[in-house]
Design a protein around this motif. Sequence first.
Motif, PDB file in Angstrom:
ATOM      1  N   ALA A 185       0.832  -1.205   0.000  1.00 47.90           N
ATOM      2  CA  ALA A 185       0.000   0.000   0.000  1.00 47.90           C
ATOM      3  C   ALA A 185       0.869   1.258   0.000  1.00 47.90           C
ATOM      4  O   ALA A 185       0.565   2.233  -0.700  1.00 47.90           O
ATOM      5  N   GLY A 186       1.946   1.239   0.766  1.00 45.24           N
ATOM      6  CA  GLY A 186       2.855   2.380   0.780  1.00 45.24           C
ATOM      7  C   GLY A 186       3.503   2.621  -0.572  1.00 45.24           C
ATOM      8  O   GLY A 186       3.627   3.762  -1.019  1.00 45.24           O
ATOM      9  N   LEU A 187       3.897   1.539  -1.248  1.00 49.11           N
ATOM     10  CA  LEU A 187       4.479   1.684  -2.578  1.00 49.11           C
ATOM     11  C   LEU A 187       3.462   2.223  -3.576  1.00 49.11           C
ATOM     12  O   LEU A 187       3.784   3.089  -4.400  1.00 49.11           O
ATOM     13  N   ALA A 188       2.241   1.727  -3.508  1.00 50.99           N
ATOM     14  CA  ALA A 188       1.209   2.186  -4.438  1.00 50.99           C
ATOM     15  C   ALA A 188       0.876   3.659  -4.213  1.00 50.99           C
ATOM     16  O   ALA A 188       0.761   4.437  -5.173  1.00 50.99           O
ATOM     17  N   VAL A 189       0.735   4.052  -2.965  1.00 55.44           N
ATOM     18  CA  VAL A 189       0.420   5.454  -2.666  1.00 55.44           C
ATOM     19  C   VAL A 189       1.588   6.359  -3.051  1.00 55.44           C
ATOM     20  O   VAL A 189       1.394   7.449  -3.606  1.00 55.44           O
ATOM     21  N   GLY A 190       2.812   5.927  -2.773  1.00 57.93           N
ATOM     22  CA  GLY A 190       3.985   6.723  -3.134  1.00 57.93           C
ATOM     23  C   GLY A 190       4.125   6.901  -4.629  1.00 57.93           C
ATOM     24  O   GLY A 190       4.432   7.995  -5.117  1.00 57.93           O
ATOM     25  N   TYR A 191       3.886   5.838  -5.380  1.00 61.01           N
ATOM     26  CA  TYR A 191       3.957   5.939  -6.837  1.00 61.01           C
ATOM     27  C   TYR A 191       2.870   6.874  -7.371  1.00 61.01           C
ATOM     28  O   TYR A 191       3.137   7.733  -8.217  1.00 61.01           O
ATOM     29  N   ALA A 192       1.657   6.724  -6.855  1.00 64.13           N
ATOM     30  CA  ALA A 192       0.562   7.586  -7.303  1.00 64.13           C
ATOM     31  C   ALA A 192       0.818   9.044  -6.912  1.00 64.13           C
ATOM     32  O   ALA A 192       0.517   9.964  -7.686  1.00 64.13           O
ATOM     33  N   PHE A 237       8.420   3.723   3.475  1.00 65.73           N
ATOM     34  CA  PHE A 237       8.768   3.623   4.888  1.00 65.73           C
ATOM     35  C   PHE A 237       7.538   3.809   5.786  1.00 65.73           C
ATOM     36  O   PHE A 237       7.439   3.172   6.838  1.00 65.73           O
ATOM     37  N   VAL A 238       6.618   4.646   5.379  1.00 71.07           N
ATOM     38  CA  VAL A 238       5.364   4.785   6.125  1.00 71.07           C
ATOM     39  C   VAL A 238       4.600   3.458   6.102  1.00 71.07           C
ATOM     40  O   VAL A 238       4.027   3.032   7.107  1.00 71.07           O
ATOM     41  N   GLY A 239       4.616   2.777   4.956  1.00 68.38           N
ATOM     42  CA  GLY A 239       3.970   1.471   4.845  1.00 68.38           C
ATOM     43  C   GLY A 239       4.622   0.422   5.724  1.00 68.38           C
ATOM     44  O   GLY A 239       3.938  -0.403   6.339  1.00 68.38           O
ATOM     45  N   ILE A 240       5.944   0.435   5.794  1.00 69.53           N
ATOM     46  CA  ILE A 240       6.659  -0.496   6.673  1.00 69.53           C
ATOM     47  C   ILE A 240       6.278  -0.245   8.128  1.00 69.53           C
ATOM     48  O   ILE A 240       5.975  -1.180   8.875  1.00 69.53           O
ATOM     49  N   ILE A 241       6.282   1.002   8.527  1.00 67.26           N
ATOM     50  CA  ILE A 241       5.950   1.344   9.912  1.00 67.26           C
ATOM     51  C   ILE A 241       4.519   0.955  10.232  1.00 67.26           C
ATOM     52  O   ILE A 241       4.247   0.363  11.288  1.00 67.26           O
ATOM     53  N   SER A 242       3.592   1.243   9.326  1.00 70.55           N
ATOM     54  CA  SER A 242       2.196   0.896   9.605  1.00 70.55           C
ATOM     55  C   SER A 242       1.981  -0.605   9.620  1.00 70.55           C
ATOM     56  O   SER A 242       1.185  -1.113  10.415  1.00 70.55           O
TER      57      SER A 242
END
Length: 70
Positions: free
Chosen positions: A21-28, A52-57
Amino acid sequence: MKGKDFLALTAGFNILGGILAGLAVGYAFDKWLMEGVFKIKSFPLGLLFFFFVGIISGFWNTYKDLKRLS
């Protein structure tokens, strides 16, 4: 599947889901900045930040699930 097996599977999905989810949001987000009104070229920065936000969450959700077990 029994209780602890299901919890381990849930913990893995929490971590993986947070990262994806973090990768998808970051790419978008980067795509929106580059193609939107702002025309700012920030490709790796938004992707890395939300990664990194996705990893933390993901780890935070796993921690909450494992804390609920004990």
